[in-house]
Design a protein around this motif. Sequence first.
Motif, PDB file in Angstrom:
ATOM      1  N   HIS A 179     -15.724  22.347 -37.595  1.00 49.04           N
ATOM      2  CA  HIS A 179     -15.382  23.764 -37.452  1.00 49.04           C
ATOM      3  C   HIS A 179     -13.867  23.944 -37.421  1.00 49.04           C
ATOM      4  CE1 HIS A 179     -14.890  22.216 -33.371  1.00 49.04           C
ATOM      5  NE2 HIS A 179     -14.064  23.231 -33.181  1.00 49.04           N
ATOM      6  N   HIS A 197     -15.342  17.843 -32.398  1.00 51.39           N
ATOM      7  CA  HIS A 197     -15.266  17.316 -31.040  1.00 51.39           C
ATOM      8  C   HIS A 197     -16.449  16.363 -30.851  1.00 51.39           C
ATOM      9  CE1 HIS A 197     -12.240  20.359 -30.356  1.00 51.39           C
ATOM     10  NE2 HIS A 197     -13.081  21.293 -30.761  1.00 51.39           N
ATOM     11  N   ILE A 221     -19.187  25.585 -28.798  1.00 50.94           N
ATOM     12  CA  ILE A 221     -19.084  24.653 -29.922  1.00 50.94           C
ATOM     13  C   ILE A 221     -19.730  23.338 -29.515  1.00 50.94           C
ATOM     14  CG2 ILE A 221     -17.528  23.523 -31.536  1.00 50.94           C
ATOM     15  CD1 ILE A 221     -15.424  25.665 -30.792  1.00 50.94           C
ATOM     16  N   GLN A 239     -16.835  22.117 -26.942  1.00 42.25           N
ATOM     17  CA  GLN A 239     -15.729  22.998 -26.554  1.00 42.25           C
ATOM     18  C   GLN A 239     -16.248  24.409 -26.350  1.00 42.25           C
ATOM     19  OE1 GLN A 239     -12.761  23.754 -29.633  1.00 42.25           O
ATOM     20  NE2 GLN A 239     -11.129  23.248 -28.192  1.00 42.25           N
ATOM     21  N   HIS A 247     -12.136  20.371 -37.771  1.00 41.55           N
ATOM     22  CA  HIS A 247     -12.167  19.263 -36.815  1.00 41.55           C
ATOM     23  C   HIS A 247     -13.521  19.174 -36.131  1.00 41.55           C
ATOM     24  CE1 HIS A 247     -10.841  22.757 -34.417  1.00 41.55           C
ATOM     25  NE2 HIS A 247     -11.362  22.146 -33.354  1.00 41.55           N
ATOM     26  N   HIS A 302     -10.867  27.170 -35.854  1.00 45.92           N
ATOM     27  CA  HIS A 302     -10.660  28.462 -35.211  1.00 45.92           C
ATOM     28  C   HIS A 302      -9.202  28.854 -35.346  1.00 45.92           C
ATOM     29  CE1 HIS A 302     -10.475  25.754 -31.440  1.00 45.92           C
ATOM     30  NE2 HIS A 302     -11.428  25.173 -32.137  1.00 45.92           N
TER      31      HIS A 302
HETATM   32 MN    MN Z   1     -12.384  23.135 -31.731  1.00 49.08          MN
END
Ligand code: MN
Length: 137
Positions: free
Chosen positions: A98, A55, A92, A63, A53, A100
Amino acid sequence: MQNTPQLSAFPLGNKNDAYAKYFIGQSYLAPLALKPIPTFNVTFEPGCRNNWHIHHASRGGGQLLICVWGRGYYQEWGKPARELKPGDVVVIPPGVKHWHGAAKDSWFQHIAQEIPGEDSSNEWLEPVDDEQYGKLG
Ligand code: MN
């Protein structure tokens, strides 16, 4: 998962049903603060990770992850995965693809802060490839 373990001192929260379609495996979400920086405790069961995803934001945004329990990973597109343990912090930047999540054999918990920005949105992409994930310890 019938019995969830007591992990960090932060609350587990509820099953993360709203975002379940963007995760493999079960995650839990506990809001810690909504203002001035939206802050959540996110818990991943072993093997659980979010999809790739991004941001997005035109200014600010991104983030911040603060790892509080267990063992997990953070990976940016085109780079090797970074192993995460309690005390690790991940910044981020906006616009970076990326994912997680947990290691396959460990629960994992991180605080996530959604850095305020202009025109911010999240773009959810494909799941993390099982074969690639499986090669991580
Ligand atoms: Mn993220």
